[in-house]
Design a protein around this motif. Structure first.
Motif, PDB file in Angstrom:
ATOM      1  N   GLY A 274      23.788  23.554  14.090  1.00 31.24           N
ATOM      2  CA  GLY A 274      23.004  23.865  15.630  1.00 31.24           C
ATOM      3  C   GLY A 274      22.139  22.635  16.042  1.00 31.24           C
ATOM      4  O   GLY A 274      21.677  22.038  15.065  1.00 31.24           O
ATOM      5  N   GLN A 275      21.910  22.631  17.045  1.00 29.80           N
ATOM      6  CA  GLN A 275      20.869  21.566  17.589  1.00 29.80           C
ATOM      7  C   GLN A 275      19.379  22.157  17.734  1.00 29.80           C
ATOM      8  O   GLN A 275      18.787  21.644  18.509  1.00 29.80           O
ATOM      9  CB  GLN A 275      21.385  20.957  19.036  1.00 29.80           C
ATOM     10  CG  GLN A 275      22.932  20.824  19.101  1.00 29.80           C
ATOM     11  CD  GLN A 275      23.267  19.348  18.243  1.00 29.80           C
ATOM     12  OE1 GLN A 275      22.107  18.625  17.941  1.00 29.80           O
ATOM     13  NE2 GLN A 275      23.901  19.253  17.611  1.00 29.80           N
ATOM     14  N   ARG A 276      18.924  22.963  16.877  1.00 33.36           N
ATOM     15  CA  ARG A 276      17.544  23.404  16.871  1.00 33.36           C
ATOM     16  C   ARG A 276      16.969  23.208  15.605  1.00 33.36           C
ATOM     17  O   ARG A 276      17.378  23.328  14.659  1.00 33.36           O
ATOM     18  CB  ARG A 276      17.964  25.022  17.214  1.00 33.36           C
ATOM     19  CG  ARG A 276      16.505  25.828  17.370  1.00 33.36           C
ATOM     20  CD  ARG A 276      16.815  27.293  17.576  1.00 33.36           C
ATOM     21  NE  ARG A 276      15.405  27.917  17.793  1.00 33.36           N
ATOM     22  CZ  ARG A 276      15.407  28.756  18.784  1.00 33.36           C
ATOM     23  NH1 ARG A 276      16.105  28.992  19.639  1.00 33.36           N
ATOM     24  NH2 ARG A 276      14.087  29.202  18.905  1.00 33.36           N
ATOM     25  N   ILE A 277      15.702  22.725  16.022  1.00 30.95           N
ATOM     26  CA  ILE A 277      14.702  22.756  14.737  1.00 30.95           C
ATOM     27  C   ILE A 277      13.657  23.960  14.894  1.00 30.95           C
ATOM     28  O   ILE A 277      12.997  24.402  15.816  1.00 30.95           O
ATOM     29  CB  ILE A 277      13.789  21.336  15.160  1.00 30.95           C
ATOM     30  CG1 ILE A 277      15.015  20.162  15.083  1.00 30.95           C
ATOM     31  CG2 ILE A 277      12.791  21.376  14.025  1.00 30.95           C
ATOM     32  CD1 ILE A 277      14.065  18.790  15.355  1.00 30.95           C
ATOM     33  N   GLU A 278      13.898  24.475  13.912  1.00 27.17           N
ATOM     34  CA  GLU A 278      13.049  25.683  13.636  1.00 27.17           C
ATOM     35  C   GLU A 278      11.651  25.275  12.818  1.00 27.17           C
ATOM     36  O   GLU A 278      11.736  24.757  11.828  1.00 27.17           O
ATOM     37  CB  GLU A 278      13.733  26.626  12.774  1.00 27.17           C
ATOM     38  CG  GLU A 278      14.899  27.315  13.619  1.00 27.17           C
ATOM     39  CD  GLU A 278      15.547  28.236  12.783  1.00 27.17           C
ATOM     40  OE1 GLU A 278      16.551  28.987  13.233  1.00 27.17           O
ATOM     41  OE2 GLU A 278      15.120  28.655  11.537  1.00 27.17           O
ATOM     42  N   LEU A 279      10.478  25.909  13.476  1.00 25.61           N
ATOM     43  CA  LEU A 279       9.174  25.725  13.023  1.00 25.61           C
ATOM     44  C   LEU A 279       8.916  26.871  11.838  1.00 25.61           C
ATOM     45  O   LEU A 279       9.667  27.962  11.658  1.00 25.61           O
ATOM     46  CB  LEU A 279       8.210  25.750  13.823  1.00 25.61           C
ATOM     47  CG  LEU A 279       7.962  24.630  14.971  1.00 25.61           C
ATOM     48  CD1 LEU A 279       7.138  25.097  16.046  1.00 25.61           C
ATOM     49  CD2 LEU A 279       8.061  23.333  14.523  1.00 25.61           C
TER      50      LEU A 279
ATOM     51  N   GLN B 103      12.223   8.224  10.933  1.00 20.66           N
ATOM     52  CA  GLN B 103      10.919   7.995  10.925  1.00 20.66           C
ATOM     53  C   GLN B 103      10.081   8.878   9.589  1.00 20.66           C
ATOM     54  O   GLN B 103       8.860   8.819   9.684  1.00 20.66           O
ATOM     55  CB  GLN B 103      10.229   8.282  12.315  1.00 20.66           C
ATOM     56  CG  GLN B 103      10.560   7.370  13.467  1.00 20.66           C
ATOM     57  CD  GLN B 103      10.230   5.807  12.935  1.00 20.66           C
ATOM     58  OE1 GLN B 103       9.289   5.628  12.614  1.00 20.66           O
ATOM     59  NE2 GLN B 103      11.314   4.954  13.374  1.00 20.66           N
ATOM     60  N   ARG B 104      11.091   9.595   9.035  1.00 19.60           N
ATOM     61  CA  ARG B 104      10.496  10.299   7.839  1.00 19.60           C
ATOM     62  C   ARG B 104       9.470  11.296   8.264  1.00 19.60           C
ATOM     63  O   ARG B 104       8.462  11.415   7.615  1.00 19.60           O
ATOM     64  CB  ARG B 104       9.788   9.273   6.844  1.00 19.60           C
ATOM     65  CG  ARG B 104      10.757   8.173   6.463  1.00 19.60           C
ATOM     66  CD  ARG B 104      10.341   7.413   5.617  1.00 19.60           C
ATOM     67  NE  ARG B 104      10.013   7.901   4.226  1.00 19.60           N
ATOM     68  CZ  ARG B 104       9.309   7.092   3.189  1.00 19.60           C
ATOM     69  NH1 ARG B 104       9.200   5.885   3.349  1.00 19.60           N
ATOM     70  NH2 ARG B 104       8.874   7.620   2.035  1.00 19.60           N
ATOM     71  N   MET B 105       9.911  11.755   9.301  1.00 14.19           N
ATOM     72  CA  MET B 105       9.017  13.350   9.560  1.00 14.19           C
ATOM     73  C   MET B 105       9.522  14.359   8.837  1.00 14.19           C
ATOM     74  O   MET B 105      10.504  15.036   8.904  1.00 14.19           O
ATOM     75  CB  MET B 105       9.306  13.641  11.206  1.00 14.19           C
ATOM     76  CG  MET B 105       8.663  12.582  12.138  1.00 14.19           C
ATOM     77  SD  MET B 105       6.854  12.403  12.009  1.00 14.19           S
ATOM     78  CE  MET B 105       6.640  10.766  12.396  1.00 14.19           C
ATOM     79  N   ASN B 106       8.800  14.335   7.658  1.00 15.73           N
ATOM     80  CA  ASN B 106       9.471  15.359   6.640  1.00 15.73           C
ATOM     81  C   ASN B 106       8.842  16.737   6.636  1.00 15.73           C
ATOM     82  O   ASN B 106       8.966  17.567   5.411  1.00 15.73           O
ATOM     83  CB  ASN B 106       8.836  14.619   5.069  1.00 15.73           C
ATOM     84  CG  ASN B 106       7.545  14.369   5.103  1.00 15.73           C
ATOM     85  OD1 ASN B 106       6.579  14.894   5.981  1.00 15.73           O
ATOM     86  ND2 ASN B 106       6.948  13.583   4.096  1.00 15.73           N
ATOM     87  N   THR B 107       8.248  17.007   7.489  1.00 16.54           N
ATOM     88  CA  THR B 107       8.016  18.557   7.612  1.00 16.54           C
ATOM     89  C   THR B 107       8.074  19.042   8.837  1.00 16.54           C
ATOM     90  O   THR B 107       8.450  18.249   9.982  1.00 16.54           O
ATOM     91  CB  THR B 107       6.346  18.959   7.535  1.00 16.54           C
ATOM     92  OG1 THR B 107       5.867  18.166   8.605  1.00 16.54           O
ATOM     93  CG2 THR B 107       6.019  18.345   6.134  1.00 16.54           C
ATOM     94  N   ASP B 108       8.215  20.441   9.217  1.00 18.02           N
ATOM     95  CA  ASP B 108       8.840  20.939  10.567  1.00 18.02           C
ATOM     96  C   ASP B 108       7.680  20.746  11.293  1.00 18.02           C
ATOM     97  O   ASP B 108       7.999  20.512  12.671  1.00 18.02           O
ATOM     98  CB  ASP B 108       8.972  22.424  10.306  1.00 18.02           C
ATOM     99  CG  ASP B 108      10.182  22.750   9.397  1.00 18.02           C
ATOM    100  OD1 ASP B 108      11.199  21.932   9.483  1.00 18.02           O
ATOM    101  OD2 ASP B 108      10.257  23.932   8.716  1.00 18.02           O
ATOM    102  N   VAL B 109       6.553  20.711  11.028  1.00 24.76           N
ATOM    103  CA  VAL B 109       5.353  20.582  12.006  1.00 24.76           C
ATOM    104  C   VAL B 109       5.413  19.393  12.653  1.00 24.76           C
ATOM    105  O   VAL B 109       5.314  18.973  13.950  1.00 24.76           O
ATOM    106  CB  VAL B 109       4.000  20.913  11.406  1.00 24.76           C
ATOM    107  CG1 VAL B 109       2.751  20.682  12.290  1.00 24.76           C
ATOM    108  CG2 VAL B 109       3.813  22.566  10.949  1.00 24.76           C
ATOM    109  N   ARG B 110       5.505  18.200  11.670  1.00 19.79           N
ATOM    110  CA  ARG B 110       5.645  16.736  11.979  1.00 19.79           C
ATOM    111  C   ARG B 110       6.842  16.448  13.019  1.00 19.79           C
ATOM    112  O   ARG B 110       6.725  15.788  14.124  1.00 19.79           O
ATOM    113  CB  ARG B 110       5.730  15.820  11.085  1.00 19.79           C
ATOM    114  CG  ARG B 110       4.385  15.936  10.316  1.00 19.79           C
ATOM    115  CD  ARG B 110       4.325  14.684   9.157  1.00 19.79           C
ATOM    116  NE  ARG B 110       2.939  14.601   8.490  1.00 19.79           N
ATOM    117  CZ  ARG B 110       2.687  13.734   7.640  1.00 19.79           C
ATOM    118  NH1 ARG B 110       3.645  12.648   7.324  1.00 19.79           N
ATOM    119  NH2 ARG B 110       1.665  13.549   6.952  1.00 19.79           N
TER     120      ARG B 110
END
Length: 1442
Positions: free
Chosen positions: A594-599, A627-634
């Protein structure tokens, strides 16, 4: 009394019939054994009765015997006994029926069969003594078999294969029958039975077809039948004791009858007729084929074969014997493996890979290694290091697929044992060994840090004894390397560890677990002691193994980077494929899901559906990963910011995320990261950050992030700490571009009131690290400039005072800030500083002063006089130029006759020095030169450069105290020291024991007289193959010294030495003028060659087969004429001085024979001996030892090892080396990857345009390596300069490197490049084009000054400029592999096109012969006169500026 017949002579059968005696009876007394007496006799009688029921009459008719009716009745009606049947059987019938129905017994039990041939004599009886000896031998063999454990076994034990000893008994198995079983013996008996049966059937057929031949054997057949009966009687007595065996034989007979379809009523004749086609190979008449007609296939015989998929076609047919032999061979190599012979074992493994299927070798090797290293007992660390190093060596030399399979096999073995039950001691030891192996493979750059961190996360899920031990093993073996490679992941591990401790309860933890936690904390804080990390022995073994693996870089390695795969990648290969292998299938499951990022759930519940990033473009998702955004929040914050239309929209999107207070702190980190990642400063992030700082808590998050940034730059502690971002290159290092962008971001926030200057309160402004100093300087300058921006253009001093007076109450900050501002605002010492007073430095000073007479300019040189390499203290007897008079002089200052040199004569060194002195005096340069000083450090400042100088000891003469240092600040820096300012030191093993005078070429001018004037020195050894070595040999030989001339066999060999004039056909040509004749320059493949306007002809010569043939012919002719006319081919003694390759592959190392006497004459007279060997060491008693064991004794040793091609100045900060394009080992991982991509792209273009360059020799790996005395050998990056002069990605145009380009027309080049450098530094270049496509215009990145003259904005792109720099460097690598092209630009025939390109950048005409293209083609060669007056011409083109 009648006599028994079974032991007496028998009467003929006809006589018995006439006497009325039947069945061989005498007097009616029954014969012993008459009738069936046991089961075997009964079965035999029944079979004979069936056969004889039909056969007699027909067989008799075939044989021509006349039977009476009475005989026929008797044969058909009378009861048939066994003996009567055999007697009355026709004589022509063969004895085959007996053997058909009777199973043959084993040969060792069966009595000797009768045959028509004479029986062989009985074997000779052995004596008792021989029998005793044979018995003793058998006993000894049995004892040895028992000791070895092979007695009674079909194959050798497993221990033989494990020890590699199975090949010792190879070939013995067949001799002793070790592997022969009952089944094999039974099969051989069946085959023998079938062979005899076919033979007898054939004999029976021949007898039927030829009755006369069988009649003569009738009596013998009858005797054989009777004899056979007697034998059956004896067999019957034996069979009484073996009933079980008879039952087996009966079963075998039934099977055979079913196999050959023998019915109960069939006679022998029917057997022969019906089954003959299946038993006998009948031959049919062969039809002759017509060779001129295609063979036809009969439709009846044509069968439609089953479809076979392509994947199953041509499968490997290697049998188990081949695989077994391969396994034994590899096992033997592993048994002999040690540190000493690792390289040789590696060579044998490469041969095995060449001789066997690749997959078979890899599978077998991994089976043995995994079985060896997954031992249930604890293995020594040195043992694991050895085999890990061997795997790493295979990975480097064989290919990446071997390493990938090895990692996957190790993980499978680990995963299998990890879930079996970790309570068992044996399983725990296996896991420890396997995880140690993975850790060592990571140390040896086979895998990346992400896989090791994945295992660490796996072990942190549960605190068990096994997981604790495995974690400790990883930290001990690879802790420091993990911290260096990925500190951000280590920070994440610490957070996971704290959470795990909180969940488990600290009081429940074991002592071992607490020790593990403490060890990880110490590692994170860089407080881990070496003794705790690894034992001394282990660290020494690891270091030695790394050196061994580093030596493999000289080979053609196939894998230079580690496999950066994770544990998830390894364990989902069945779903996602193996993306790390070239050609393997791959499916991005995450993208397909899917194209969705879940928090996180907490965030999602609080949003109530408002946070919805569904439909976000996949490129933003991929960009967030990169860019190594390694958490869902980031990731959510990053996508919200990147997808916004402006900063207000971005702020609204951030607020809609409804993050928790703790999660909102991530906003500052993401914005700082994004601002630093931009190629140029983007005010969008400052505007958004100012809006975010309206929240007091978020404002504090920016301050905390800035303090973390200071820690990363080394402030506050001895060692820099890494924050939890890890978003910069390699270990959290902040690049120069990111540093500038982030500093400007905080400067704007301070100027607009979002933050205060008190954010600097944790810094000691008096003592700052260089990078922190640069950061604070840019921050303060930005704050001052931004605070004065207003619509009415007026100054607002009150607003600026408010900013700087706020921190006055903070103790110590006001004084520190005052001191820092004083240092920053100090006046510049010089506008321009030129390092080097040689050919290039003097030309640059003259042109800069001619264009700006009021310029504050300083020239710094470590010598005591002008001239650079031609300075007075660098001269030695016999030194002369390769150039002739007229080609080594400035265009505005021709050399006159007053110097004593005639036209077209070589110029002595003393004359060149005098010429430079006159040139400096004419242009008033001498008073601007500071002699005897050396620039040791050049530190980048926001508005220029800070140089640290020390007093130089120039050739033994001191100018002031040693190491006396001072600093100067300049706006622009020109490095014109060239590439021949420092000689490579002698670094030969054992040089400290060598007592004879040892001279390096750098000290040769000063120390040479001590050698050639010393009469006690009669034998001099010279090392080197270049022009400098020629000069040394000539000087020593002319002074009567006997010379041993050593040229390394593994090096580049001797260079080309040519006369100044060569004859090509009937023409006598000036060699140097040939290189500047435009039509001849087309014959050299050049990436910027199209700049001369003749690209069509170049494409014909290098892009077509006939053109390349013409080019090859020209260069072959040039090489042969040069060698022949130089005189090097006149004697066998000089053949060792013949270069290794064609002249085409050499650069400026091509030299001129400028000696008064023929130097080769000394070689032909044996005064000079040439040796092509590698030196192993220098030993006591003045012995030079070679690699082959031979040696020479000498009185003096002179080495010409070349010049240091790296700059002698230390540039700071080191993080900007890649931006400057310097040779360095400080490139970050991202920078290495970026240049690797550019290099690969450049190689594709080069090989497409010039296919010949793809076939040349490759000798550049060694050229990029240097080894200082007492240090490890290191491989440096090459020079990567745009146009060969300027940094490819530095936005401030305040530094130029002149003299890096090696080219024959040095005087002309120095003037053109100096004029180009002035235009570049002052932003006065015209339109510039790409070197690969002259029609493509480049937009240079440059600084745009504001009204105050301070850089306020950067515009332009650097990608095209960087690609041009990569293209220039890679072209040099492939064009002149036997020159210096792999290090820096090096060319001979491409100089005119290079000048054309620079002149076009300046907006000047490049065709300078007149008459258009006719003048360029037929106008002759270029010289100094063609480029005279360039400065005046350029000033005229820009008359508005002057």
């Amino acid at each position: 009394m009648p006599q028994p017949t079974h032991n007496t002579a028998k009467l003929p059968q006809l006589l018995l019939q006439e006497l009325g005696i039947s069945g061989g009876d005498y007097g009616g007394i029954p014969k012993k054994g008459r009738g069936p007496t046991n089961r075997k006799e009964q079965r035999k009688a029944a079979r004979v009765q069936k056969k004889s029921a039909h056969a007699p009459v027909r067989h008799a008719q075939q044989l021509g015997r006349r039977l009476s009716r009475q005989d026929e009745n008797e044969l058909s009606d009378a009861p048939i006994a066994v003996e009567e049947t055999k007697v009355k059987k026709p004589a022509m019938q063969p004895k085959a029926p007996k053997s058909i129905l009777k199973k043959s017994k084993p040969l060792e039990r069966r009595p000797q069969a009768k045959s028509l041939s004479p029986s062989p004599p009985p074997p000779k009886k052995l004596s008792r003594g021989i029998q005793d000896k044979l018995a003793a031998d058998d006993a000894e063999i049995a004892a040895l078999e028992k000791a070895l454990g092979v007695k009674g076994k079909k194959k050798l034990p497993k221990s033989f294969e494990d020890d590699g000893l199975d090949t010792l008994l190879e070939g013995i198995d067949d001799a002793v029958g070790l592997n022969e079983g009952l089944g094999k013996r039974k099969r051989s008996e069946e085959d023998e039975w079938l062979k005899r049966k076919r033979q007898k059937v054939q004999e029976g057929k021949s007898n039927i077809e030829n009755p006369s031949s069988s009649a003569s054997l009738q009596d013998e057949d009858e005797d054989s039948v009777v004899g056979g009966a007697d034998e059956d009687d004896e067999d019957g007595e034996e069979d009484n004791e073996k009933d079980n065996e008879e039952d087996d034989e009966e079963d075998d007979e039934e099977v055979l009858q079913g196999q050959f379809d023998i019915d109960e009523d069939d006679n022998f004749e029917s057997f022969g007729e019906e089954d003959e086609p299946s038993l006998l190979m009948k031959t049919t008449k062969r039809k002759r084929e017509n060779p001129y007609v295609a063979p036809l296939i009969s439709p009846a015989n044509t069968e439609t074969g089953k479809y076979v998929p392509p994947s199953l076609r041509n499968r490997d047919t290697a049998g188990p014997e081949d695989l077994s032999q391969l396994r034994r061979q590899i096992q033997g190599l592993l048994n002999r493996l040690s540190e000493v012979n690792l390289v040789s074992i590696l060579g044998e493994m490469e041969m095995i890979y060449r001789d066997h299927p690749r997959q078979h070798v890899t599978t077998t090797l991994l089976d043995l290694l995994v079985g060896l290293l997954s031992d249930p007992t604890t293995l020594q660390d040195t043992f694991i290091i050895l085999h890990a190093g061997f795997i790493a060596a295979i990975y480097k030399t064989v290919g990446m697929d071997v390493g990938a399979q090895a990692i996957q096999r190790i993980d499978e073995e680990f995963n299998q044992n990890y879930h079996l039950g970790t309570d068992e001691d044996r399983t725990g030891k296996k896991l420890t060994n396997l995880i140690s192996l993975l850790a060592e493979l990571y140390n040896f750059q086979v895998i990346g840090s992400n896989l090791i961190y994945d295992f660490v996360r796996l072990f942190l899920d549960e605190f068990s004894e096994t997981n604790t031990e495995l974690l400790l093993k990883i930290i001990r073996n690879s802790g420091h390397q993990l911290r260096q490679d990925d500190p951000s992941s280590l920070k994440e591990i610490m957070l996971m560890l704290q959470a795990a401790v909180a969940n488990s309860g600290e009081e429940k933890l074991s002592v071992r677990t607490k020790f593990m936690i403490e060890t990880i904390k110490n590692l994170k804080n860089n407080r881990m002691k070496t003794g705790v990390a690894a034992s001394t022995i282990t660290s020494e073994h690891t270091t030695r193994m790394k050196k061994t693996l580093g030596s493999l870089n000289q080979r053609n390695i196939r894998a230079s980077e580690p496999l950066r795969i994770g544990l998830k990648d390894l364990r989902q290969t069945d779903k996602r494929g193996k993306w790390w292998l070239v050609g393997a299938s791959y499916k991005d499951v995450d993208a397909d899901d899917g194209q969705r990022i879940e928090l996180p759930s907490a965030v999602r519940d609080k949003n109530n559906g408002e946070v919805d990033v569904y439909g976000v473009a996949p490129d933003l998702i991929q960009l967030a990963k990169e860019q190594r955004m390694n958490t869902d929040v980031r990731r959510s914050i990053f996508i919200a910011v990147m997808s916004a239309t402006d900063y207000n929209d971005a702020y609204v999107r951030l607020m809609k995320l409804r993050l928790k207070r703790s999660q909102e702190l991530e906003i500052a980190k993401v914005l700082i990261h994004c601002a630093g990642a931009e190629t140029a400063y983007n005010p969008f992030y400052a505007l958004l950050s100012r809006r975010v700082c309206s929240d007091k808590k978020l404002k504090m998050s920016f301050q905390f992030s800035l303090w973390d940034l200071f820690k990363r730059m080394g402030e506050g502690e001895d060692d820099p700490k890494e924050d939890d971002e890890g978003d910069e290159d390699d270990g959290g290092k902040l690049g120069l571009r990111s540093l500038v962008n982030v500093a400007r971001l905080f400067g704007v926030l301070i100027a607009e009131g979002g933050l205060g200057l008190d954010v600097l309160k944790n810094l000691n402004l008096v003592y700052l690290h260089p990078r922190t100093r640069t950061f604070v300087e840019i921050l303060l300058i930005t704050t001052i400039l931004h605070s004065q921006q207003s619509s009415d253009k007026s100054r607002n001093e009150k607003f600026l005072l408010d900013i700087f007076l706020k921190p006055k109450e903070i103790p110590g900050m006001a004084s520190g800030l005052r001191y820092f501002l004083k240092q920053v605002t100090m006046e510049l010492d010089y506008d321009v500083v030129i390092v080097g007073a040689g050919l290039q430095g003097l030309a640059a000073a003259r042109i800069f002063l001619e264009l700006e007479p009021e310029l504050k300019l300083l020239i710094i040189d470590s010598n005591l006089s002008v001239g650079g390499v031609w300075a007075k203290e660098n001269l030695y007897p016999g030194l002369m130029t390769n150039n002739l008079r007229g080609t080594f002089e400035y265009t505005d200052f021709p050399m006159d006759d007053a110097l004593g040199v005639k036209n077209q004569e070589h110029i002595p060194g003393e004359v060149i020095y005098e010429y430079f002195c006159r040139y400096a005096e004419k242009h008033d340069l001498a008073r601007r030169i500071e002699f005897g000083h050396k620039v040791v450090v050049a530190e980048k400042l926001p508005t220029g450069w800070k140089l640290e100088l020390e007093t130089a000891w120039s050739k033994g003469k001191s100018v002031g105290p040693r190491s006396a240092q001072r600093s100067i600040v300049c706006s622009k820096l020109i490095v014109a020291a060239g590439l021949t300012s420092a000689a490579v030191p002698i670094n030969i093993k054992g040089s400290e024991k060598f007592t004879a005078p040892t001279v390096n070429f750098g000290d040769y001018p000063r120390q040479a007289p001590q050698i050639y004037e010393d009469k006690s020195i009669g034998h001099v050894t010279v090392l080197g193959g270049g022009k400098a070595a020629y000069d040394i040999v000539y000087l020593m030989a002319t002074h009567g010294k006997r010379v041993t001339w050593i040229i390394r066999a593994s090096g580049y060999g001797p260079t080309y030495m040519a006369p100044a004039h060569i004859r090509i056909g009937p023409f006598r040509c000036w060699l140097e003028k040939l290189t500047t004749t435009r039509p001849l320059t087309w014959l050299s493949p050049c990436v910027w060659g199209d700049a001369d306007g003749f690209g069509y002809f170049r494409s014909l010569l290098h892009g077509t087969s006939w053109g390349r043939w013409f080019v090859d012919t020209f260069w072959a002719k040039m090489a042969s004429d040069t060698l022949e006319q130089s005189g090097i081919l006149k004697s066998e003694a000089t053949k060792n001085l013949v270069p290794d390759q064609s002249l085409f592959w050499y650069g400026v190392s091509l030299a001129i024979l400028n000696y008064p006497k023929d130097i080769y004459e000394f070689v032909r007279e044996n005064q000079v001996e040439v040796i092509r060997k590698d030196i192993k060491s220098l030993e006591a008693e003045n012995i030079v030892r070679f690699e082959d064991g031979t040696a020479v004794q000498t009185d003096a040793f002179v080495a010409s090892m070349g010049w240091k091609w790296r700059p002698s100045i230390e540039f700071r900060p080191k993080e900007m080396h890649a931006d400057l394009g310097l040779p360095s080992t400080e490139y970050t991982k991202t920078q290495k990857e970026m240049w690797h991509k550019l290099d690969a792209r450049a190689d594709v273009e080069i090989f497409e345009r010039f296919p010949k360059l793809a076939t040349g020799p490759e000798k550049d790996q060694e050229s990029l390596a240097e080894q200082e005395k007492g240090k490890m050998r290191q491989v440096y990056s090459p020079w990567r300069l745009w146009r060969g002069m300027v940094p490819p990605s530095l936005p401030t145009r305040d530094i130029v490197f002149l003299g890096v380009v090696a080219q024959l027309q040095g005087a002309v080049r120095s003037e053109i490049s100096s004029l180009w450098a002035y235009a570049y530094m002052n932003d006065k270049l015209g339109s510039v084009s790409s070197i690969s496509k002259p029609s493509t215009q480049l937009h240079l990145e440059r600084t745009v000054p504001d009204e105050d003259g301070v850089a306020s904005e950067q515009i332009g792109r650097t990608e095209d400029v960087m690609y041009d720099a990569a293209l220039l460097q890679r072209w040099g690598k492939w064009r002149t592999p036997y020159g210096f092209g792999a290090r820096h630009p090096d060319f001979v025939f491409d100089g005119i096109a290079y000048f054309d390109m620079l002149l076009q950048d300046l907006g000047l005409r490049s065709w300078r012969k007149g008459w258009g293209w006719l003048g360029e083609v037929f106008g002759g060669s270029y010289g100094q006169a063609d480029y005279r007056g360039l400065v005046e011409e350029w000033k005229e083109s820009r008359k508005n500026d002057y």
